[in-house]
Design a protein around this motif. Sequence first.
Motif, PDB file in Angstrom:
ATOM      1  N   VAL A  58      -1.961  -2.966   3.117  1.00  0.00           N
ATOM      2  CA  VAL A  58      -2.578  -3.224   1.815  1.00  0.00           C
ATOM      3  C   VAL A  58      -3.026  -4.682   1.758  1.00  0.00           C
ATOM      4  O   VAL A  58      -2.236  -5.593   1.988  1.00  0.00           O
ATOM      5  N   SER A  59      -4.310  -4.876   1.434  1.00  0.00           N
ATOM      6  CA  SER A  59      -4.859  -6.228   1.292  1.00  0.00           C
ATOM      7  C   SER A  59      -5.095  -6.622  -0.154  1.00  0.00           C
ATOM      8  O   SER A  59      -5.129  -7.809  -0.477  1.00  0.00           O
ATOM      9  N   SER A  60      -5.281  -5.629  -1.042  1.00  0.00           N
ATOM     10  CA  SER A  60      -5.552  -5.966  -2.442  1.00  0.00           C
ATOM     11  C   SER A  60      -5.180  -4.802  -3.353  1.00  0.00           C
ATOM     12  O   SER A  60      -5.107  -3.646  -2.927  1.00  0.00           O
ATOM     13  N   PHE A  61      -4.928  -5.153  -4.613  1.00  0.00           N
ATOM     14  CA  PHE A  61      -4.582  -4.202  -5.667  1.00  0.00           C
ATOM     15  C   PHE A  61      -5.623  -4.339  -6.781  1.00  0.00           C
ATOM     16  O   PHE A  61      -5.984  -5.446  -7.168  1.00  0.00           O
ATOM     17  N   HIS A  62      -6.083  -3.207  -7.330  1.00  0.00           N
ATOM     18  CA  HIS A  62      -7.081  -3.226  -8.390  1.00  0.00           C
ATOM     19  C   HIS A  62      -6.664  -2.216  -9.461  1.00  0.00           C
ATOM     20  O   HIS A  62      -6.456  -1.044  -9.161  1.00  0.00           O
ATOM     21  N   ALA A  63      -6.547  -2.680 -10.704  1.00  0.00           N
ATOM     22  CA  ALA A  63      -6.091  -1.823 -11.799  1.00  0.00           C
ATOM     23  C   ALA A  63      -7.210  -1.602 -12.809  1.00  0.00           C
ATOM     24  O   ALA A  63      -8.023  -2.504 -13.071  1.00  0.00           O
ATOM     25  N   ALA A  64      -7.262  -0.397 -13.387  1.00  0.00           N
ATOM     26  CA  ALA A  64      -8.225  -0.078 -14.436  1.00  0.00           C
ATOM     27  C   ALA A  64      -7.600   0.965 -15.358  1.00  0.00           C
ATOM     28  O   ALA A  64      -6.699   1.708 -14.960  1.00  0.00           O
ATOM     29  N   PRO A 119      -3.945 -14.356   6.319  1.00  0.00           N
ATOM     30  CA  PRO A 119      -3.987 -13.091   7.061  1.00  0.00           C
ATOM     31  C   PRO A 119      -2.810 -12.169   6.720  1.00  0.00           C
ATOM     32  O   PRO A 119      -2.337 -11.430   7.575  1.00  0.00           O
ATOM     33  N   TYR A 120      -2.344 -12.212   5.480  1.00  0.00           N
ATOM     34  CA  TYR A 120      -1.153 -11.461   5.097  1.00  0.00           C
ATOM     35  C   TYR A 120      -1.526 -10.063   4.594  1.00  0.00           C
ATOM     36  O   TYR A 120      -2.635  -9.817   4.127  1.00  0.00           O
ATOM     37  N   GLY A 121      -0.566  -9.153   4.660  1.00  0.00           N
ATOM     38  CA  GLY A 121      -0.759  -7.806   4.161  1.00  0.00           C
ATOM     39  C   GLY A 121       0.574  -7.150   3.862  1.00  0.00           C
ATOM     40  O   GLY A 121       1.614  -7.531   4.426  1.00  0.00           O
ATOM     41  N   TYR A 122       0.564  -6.172   2.945  1.00  0.00           N
ATOM     42  CA  TYR A 122       1.774  -5.408   2.638  1.00  0.00           C
ATOM     43  C   TYR A 122       1.698  -4.085   3.388  1.00  0.00           C
ATOM     44  O   TYR A 122       0.751  -3.316   3.213  1.00  0.00           O
ATOM     45  N   PHE A 123       2.709  -3.808   4.227  1.00  0.00           N
ATOM     46  CA  PHE A 123       2.670  -2.635   5.103  1.00  0.00           C
ATOM     47  C   PHE A 123       3.346  -1.444   4.443  1.00  0.00           C
ATOM     48  O   PHE A 123       4.473  -1.539   3.945  1.00  0.00           O
ATOM     49  N   PRO A 145      -6.101  10.421 -26.818  1.00  0.00           N
ATOM     50  CA  PRO A 145      -5.478  11.653 -26.312  1.00  0.00           C
ATOM     51  C   PRO A 145      -5.364  11.740 -24.798  1.00  0.00           C
ATOM     52  O   PRO A 145      -4.606  12.572 -24.308  1.00  0.00           O
ATOM     53  N   ASP A 146      -6.084  10.900 -24.041  1.00  0.00           N
ATOM     54  CA  ASP A 146      -6.101  11.049 -22.583  1.00  0.00           C
ATOM     55  C   ASP A 146      -6.052   9.678 -21.915  1.00  0.00           C
ATOM     56  O   ASP A 146      -6.957   9.309 -21.165  1.00  0.00           O
ATOM     57  N   ALA A 147      -5.012   8.920 -22.155  1.00  0.00           N
ATOM     58  CA  ALA A 147      -4.905   7.580 -21.588  1.00  0.00           C
ATOM     59  C   ALA A 147      -4.228   7.639 -20.222  1.00  0.00           C
ATOM     60  O   ALA A 147      -3.246   8.361 -20.018  1.00  0.00           O
ATOM     61  N   ALA A 148      -4.765   6.900 -19.276  1.00  0.00           N
ATOM     62  CA  ALA A 148      -4.182   6.830 -17.929  1.00  0.00           C
ATOM     63  C   ALA A 148      -4.544   5.486 -17.312  1.00  0.00           C
ATOM     64  O   ALA A 148      -5.500   4.834 -17.731  1.00  0.00           O
ATOM     65  N   ILE A 149      -3.778   5.078 -16.325  1.00  0.00           N
ATOM     66  CA  ILE A 149      -4.093   3.856 -15.591  1.00  0.00           C
ATOM     67  C   ILE A 149      -4.290   4.205 -14.125  1.00  0.00           C
ATOM     68  O   ILE A 149      -3.614   5.083 -13.583  1.00  0.00           O
ATOM     69  N   ARG A 150      -5.266   3.556 -13.503  1.00  0.00           N
ATOM     70  CA  ARG A 150      -5.546   3.738 -12.076  1.00  0.00           C
ATOM     71  C   ARG A 150      -5.257   2.438 -11.328  1.00  0.00           C
ATOM     72  O   ARG A 150      -5.541   1.349 -11.825  1.00  0.00           O
ATOM     73  N   ILE A 151      -4.694   2.573 -10.145  1.00  0.00           N
ATOM     74  CA  ILE A 151      -4.540   1.432  -9.245  1.00  0.00           C
ATOM     75  C   ILE A 151      -5.115   1.826  -7.890  1.00  0.00           C
ATOM     76  O   ILE A 151      -4.742   2.864  -7.333  1.00  0.00           O
ATOM     77  N   ALA A 152      -6.013   1.006  -7.385  1.00  0.00           N
ATOM     78  CA  ALA A 152      -6.570   1.217  -6.054  1.00  0.00           C
ATOM     79  C   ALA A 152      -5.901   0.250  -5.082  1.00  0.00           C
ATOM     80  O   ALA A 152      -5.839  -0.952  -5.339  1.00  0.00           O
ATOM     81  N   LEU A 153      -5.368   0.804  -4.000  1.00  0.00           N
ATOM     82  CA  LEU A 153      -4.827  -0.005  -2.907  1.00  0.00           C
ATOM     83  C   LEU A 153      -5.897  -0.064  -1.826  1.00  0.00           C
ATOM     84  O   LEU A 153      -6.243   0.963  -1.234  1.00  0.00           O
ATOM     85  N   ARG A 154      -6.425  -1.244  -1.569  1.00  0.00           N
ATOM     86  CA  ARG A 154      -7.482  -1.393  -0.576  1.00  0.00           C
ATOM     87  C   ARG A 154      -6.947  -2.156   0.630  1.00  0.00           C
ATOM     88  O   ARG A 154      -6.163  -3.097   0.479  1.00  0.00           O
ATOM     89  N   GLY A 155      -7.359  -1.721   1.810  1.00  0.00           N
ATOM     90  CA  GLY A 155      -6.858  -2.368   3.005  1.00  0.00           C
ATOM     91  C   GLY A 155      -7.355  -1.704   4.267  1.00  0.00           C
ATOM     92  O   GLY A 155      -8.482  -1.195   4.313  1.00  0.00           O
ATOM     93  N   THR A 156      -6.486  -1.652   5.276  1.00  0.00           N
ATOM     94  CA  THR A 156      -6.879  -1.198   6.606  1.00  0.00           C
ATOM     95  C   THR A 156      -5.848  -0.238   7.163  1.00  0.00           C
ATOM     96  O   THR A 156      -4.658  -0.592   7.215  1.00  0.00           O
ATOM     97  N   PRO A 157      -6.245   0.977   7.569  1.00  0.00           N
ATOM     98  CA  PRO A 157      -5.303   1.836   8.292  1.00  0.00           C
ATOM     99  C   PRO A 157      -4.799   1.110   9.538  1.00  0.00           C
ATOM    100  O   PRO A 157      -5.557   0.388  10.198  1.00  0.00           O
ATOM    101  N   ALA A 158      -3.524   1.293   9.851  1.00  0.00           N
ATOM    102  CA  ALA A 158      -2.917   0.534  10.941  1.00  0.00           C
ATOM    103  C   ALA A 158      -3.638   0.746  12.267  1.00  0.00           C
ATOM    104  O   ALA A 158      -3.767  -0.187  13.066  1.00  0.00           O
ATOM    105  N   HIS A 159      -4.149   1.959  12.504  1.00  0.00           N
ATOM    106  CA  HIS A 159      -4.796   2.222  13.784  1.00  0.00           C
ATOM    107  C   HIS A 159      -6.143   1.511  13.903  1.00  0.00           C
ATOM    108  O   HIS A 159      -6.699   1.392  15.004  1.00  0.00           O
TER     109      HIS A 159
END
Length: 312
Positions: A58-64, A119-123, A145-159
């Motif tokens: 994981v390189s970044s977190f994005h919330a909406a 060059p850090y990342g969360y594995f 009536p329909d509240a929700a939160i989204r989080i996108a984890l963006r980064g790089t697959p290990a392979h």
Amino acid sequence: WWGARDTKISELSIGQEYALSTEPVVVPSHHHRPGIDVPYEHAVYGTGRFVIAEDFWVSSFHAAVDGAPSELVHHAELTVVGRPDPFCNTAGEDSLALDQDIWIVSNMNMYPEFAIPQPYGYFLQKGTELELTAMFHNASPTDYPDAAIRIALRGTPAHMASPGEFTPVTYYRLTSEGCKLRQTFTVPPGAKDFVRESPSYVLPEGGTIIWLYPHFHFWTGGTSQTISVNGRPVWRFSAPASGSIYHQSDPANPETFEVKQNDVLEFSAQYDNPTSLADTDAMSSIIFFVAPRVPATLCRGSGRHCANQGRE
């Protein structure tokens, strides 16, 4: 306190972004009582559980927020299910020991988008189960009536990552209330310069604190927070004059700070309460990332060329 945990589990699709969302919930309007309001008395919670499909950096977190204004989100918390908190090892519904945080966001004063410095990342290992929990607090006259939160984890697959491309980081969240699940404390009515001290936290690993952020409720009287290492003040944050970002002031506020295993980290928050009612919803916590220290004998360059070369 966190509500039901019997939500369904979804497997996330493979790719360079994982999209997590809580299940939609009804967030009814609420009329605040006079004085200091306690949002936990009328909070609504939404949850979602997910399984990581492959090893992932994981390189970044994005919330909406969907279906409601972002101001309705008191906070959202992303945890690794079943991974004990580094400082809390006493299991029980009244402790933080059950699941370890890897990110928390608030509409008031925490970044909705955050990139871990290179060059850090969360594995995240394949099969890791994540839970996303959102606390909604609606003081407006409108129902949602329909509240929700989204989080996108963006980064790089290990392979897909190059050897040594990422240095792993550990995420920590420490509170003034230790391992209690309920992390609030009370500021008595009429208090001036009330101080809440944290426990002494002994760091389980050495390395570099690459990012640190405070959390205290400046909107209900919090004025400042000071973080110390081995008794020496290192960071000080003050309530913002405007906006929602804490103001950093003396002593040093370094962007990075070296720590050793068994260093002692402590922090204190200062509050005023000019009202005639007790503030039972005060908080003081900090969140930060620690990257393992790379021995100089193993790292003669800088940046990516030195990443992930070894631990002290």
